[in-house]
Design a protein around this motif. Structure first.
Motif, PDB file in Angstrom:
ATOM      1  N   GLN A 234       0.858  -1.175   0.000  1.00 11.36           N
ATOM      2  CA  GLN A 234       0.000   0.000   0.000  1.00 11.36           C
ATOM      3  C   GLN A 234       0.902   1.235   0.000  1.00 11.36           C
ATOM      4  N   TYR A 235       0.461   2.303  -0.658  1.00  5.89           N
ATOM      5  CA  TYR A 235       1.254   3.527  -0.734  1.00  5.89           C
ATOM      6  C   TYR A 235       0.957   4.509   0.410  1.00  5.89           C
ATOM      7  N   ASP A 236       0.008   4.185   1.276  1.00  8.33           N
ATOM      8  CA  ASP A 236      -0.444   5.139   2.284  1.00  8.33           C
ATOM      9  C   ASP A 236      -0.884   6.436   1.600  1.00  8.33           C
ATOM     10  N   ARG A 237      -1.483   6.282   0.459  1.00  5.29           N
ATOM     11  CA  ARG A 237      -2.014   7.392  -0.318  1.00  5.29           C
ATOM     12  C   ARG A 237      -3.391   6.994  -0.847  1.00  5.29           C
ATOM     13  N   TRP A 238      -4.229   8.001  -1.067  1.00  2.65           N
ATOM     14  CA  TRP A 238      -5.548   7.781  -1.640  1.00  2.65           C
ATOM     15  C   TRP A 238      -5.667   8.562  -2.940  1.00  2.65           C
ATOM     16  N   GLY A 239      -6.397   8.011  -3.878  1.00  2.00           N
ATOM     17  CA  GLY A 239      -6.712   8.727  -5.108  1.00  2.00           C
ATOM     18  C   GLY A 239      -8.112   9.315  -5.002  1.00  2.00           C
ATOM     19  N   VAL A 240      -8.220  10.609  -5.163  1.00  2.00           N
ATOM     20  CA  VAL A 240      -9.527  11.278  -5.174  1.00  2.00           C
ATOM     21  C   VAL A 240      -9.841  11.632  -6.622  1.00  2.00           C
ATOM     22  N   VAL A 241     -11.010  11.244  -7.087  1.00  2.44           N
ATOM     23  CA  VAL A 241     -11.400  11.476  -8.481  1.00  2.44           C
ATOM     24  C   VAL A 241     -12.709  12.250  -8.527  1.00  2.44           C
ATOM     25  N   GLY A 242     -12.969  12.847  -9.668  1.00  6.58           N
ATOM     26  CA  GLY A 242     -14.218  13.562  -9.858  1.00  6.58           C
ATOM     27  C   GLY A 242     -14.298  14.160 -11.252  1.00  6.58           C
TER      28      GLY A 242
END
Length: 495
Positions: free
Chosen positions: A243-251
């Motif tokens: 896991q990258y300890d990151r989140w992808g936010v999309v929109g």
């Protein structure tokens, strides 16, 4: 005696012998549907009995082709010229794509959030088509694939010679069994009653039990069932990664107006890369890779503020952004930041903004924001006896290069090619001799792309000042080496 016979008949009625299939595909995403369509569109494999099983309802995807929503959905992907060509020529599904919702773009501009002068640009001239990629909604791709499969079924004249493709949606897999090891109720005679020609050959075919009471037995079972693939776990194939300890936010967003430049933009911020990619007219999509804390904030920020925050994140200095984030963490609805952002942008040179940055974002499409965890994973192999993996079941990748779906399409192309060779040579398509060709073609190139994206993420995550200067020097040098950039574009695009 009669009681015993009655009990036996009742048991037999509850247990149905599995239906023998040449190929069973688990998963109705783009990879699974592409494989089914490609197999039925090939004159070498269209005779195979193929069934796809999908747990969700595919009716909304079918409806998309007839009545697409006004606004773009938030699951949007970038298709390379190679993927487009595969859909046009090998699958034939491009004829059913909604072209009004496809955006071809010519290039991409990427720059460092720590040093805006550290820039690199790529364009599509080296692909031969002048196009770098095409933006499409996932649902548009899936809809075109289902339409193609339905067309192929409608064109069948002799079902004994050309088997129709079967799609079982709203159907969940409840178990997968190895008939050589598992204790189950189906005897050898049960199998021969379904297909006497199968004989002992079918004894090692995996059995897929469904929640509708049916069971399928597959010469080849294909896992297109995502990161947590039950098929991969059944095959005991190890998948390694982190896991990258990151989140992808999309929109989905609206820009100030349609950008005639037809460019994608990416900025490498300290929290992760932010990309704004064009859709038709004044529409665009964004992918913002961020820390868990920032991702949570991005979902909470007022819808009026959010477009301005996106513009700021593509333009302002990191120190300015940190101040804005802190203000919004105290109150995500604090519209005083709008004046602050406007004032900071006013300090920028207008000609610089127009030439080197994307257009201002004016609107966030309501309800389009979502987030997902970022991770890297790669299966040790894509095959086991009578098992093959494609798409996210085989690998997951950081979205910074937009290669996830394209890698899945490449998997499908290599697997179909291996199966066609097996059919030509009269071989068992579920045998390791056939599937080894698939792994040899698909695994190394995917491993290279996974490694390159992972290293890019790590390089731009470093914020140590001397390294930032060194990184900037490397970017500027690479940008001046046209032949190296051309090679990179050709490798990614497959051209």
């Amino acid at each position: 005696m009669w009681k015993s016979a009655t009990r036996s008949l009742a048991t037999a009625a509850l247990v149905s012998a599995p239906k023998l299939q040449d190929v069973v595909i688990i998963g109705g995403g783009p990879a699974g549907l592409s494989l089914l369509a490609a197999l039925k569109n090939s004159h070498k494999t269209k005779h195979l009995k193929c069934t796809l099983v999908e747990g969700s309802n595919l009716d909304p995807i079918r409806d998309f082709g007839m009545d697409p929503p006004e606004n773009y959905t938030n699951r949007v992907v970038s298709l390379t010229p190679k993927s487009v060509e595969f859909m046009q020529e090998k699958i034939g599904s491009w004829d059913f794509i909604n072209l009004d919702r496809i955006k071809f773009y010519d290039g991409i501009r990427a720059y460092d959030g720590q040093d805006n002068s550290s820039r690199i640009s790529f364009d599509g001239t080296t692909t031969g088509s002048g196009v770098l990629a095409a933006m499409s909604e996932n649902i548009n791709i899936q809809s075109s694939l289902i339409s193609k499969i339905e067309q192929l079924n409608d064109e069948i004249i002799d079902e004994e010679e050309d088997q129709p493709a079967i799609i079982l949606d709203n159907t969940k897999v409840i178990d997968i069994e190895d008939p050589l090891n598992a204790q189950h109720t189906h005897s050898h005679s049960d199998l021969n009653e379904i297909d006497p020609s199968a004989g002992d050959e079918a004894l090692d075919w995996p059995i897929i039990k469904l929640d509708n009471g049916e069971a399928l037995q597959a010469r080849l079972l294909v896992g297109a069932d995502g990161y947590n693939s039950p098929v991969r776990k059944f095959a005991r194939i190890e998948s390694r990664g982190w896991q990258y300890d990151r989140w992808g936010v999309v929109g989905t967003i609206k820009m100030q107006f349609e950008d005639y430049r037809a460019l994608g933009w990416q900025r490498f911020l300290s929290t992760g890369p932010l990309a704004i990619l064009p859709l038709t007219d004044d529409n665009a999509t964004f992918v913002w890779s961020s820390t868990p804390e920032l991702a949570e904030l991005l979902l909470k920020v007022d819808e009026v503020i959010f477009p301005h925050l996106l513009t700021a994140a593509m333009t302002l200095e990191e120190v300015d952004l940190q101040y804005i984030y802190k203000t919004l963490q105290n109150n995500p609805n604090d519209r005083s930041v709008l004046e602050d952002i406007s004032w900071r942008l006013s300090k920028k040179d207008i000609s610089d903004l127009e030439e080197n940055y994307p257009l201002p974002v004016t609107e966030l499409v309501p309800g389009s924001r979502a987030r997902f965890p970022l991770k890297l994973s790669h299966a040790d192999t894509y095959m086991a006896p009578r098992i093959a993996l494609v798409g996210d079941a085989a690998h997951t990748i950081h979205p910074l290069a937009g290669q996830g779906l394209n890698m899945g399409q490449s998997d499908v192309g290599h697997l179909v090619q291996a199966l066609e060779k097996g059919v030509d040579r009269g071989m068992d398509i579920g045998s390791t001799l056939v599937l080894e060709n698939y792994v040899a073609d698909a695994w190394p190139s995917n491993h290279m792309i996974l490694g390159a994206c992972d290293k890019l993420h790590k390089i731009f995550a470093v914020q140590w000042t001397p390294f930032v200067y060194l990184r900037g020097f490397g970017i500027k040098t690479l940008n001046s080496l046209g032949y190296v950039k051309d090679l990179m574009v050709q490798t990614i695009s497959g051209k």
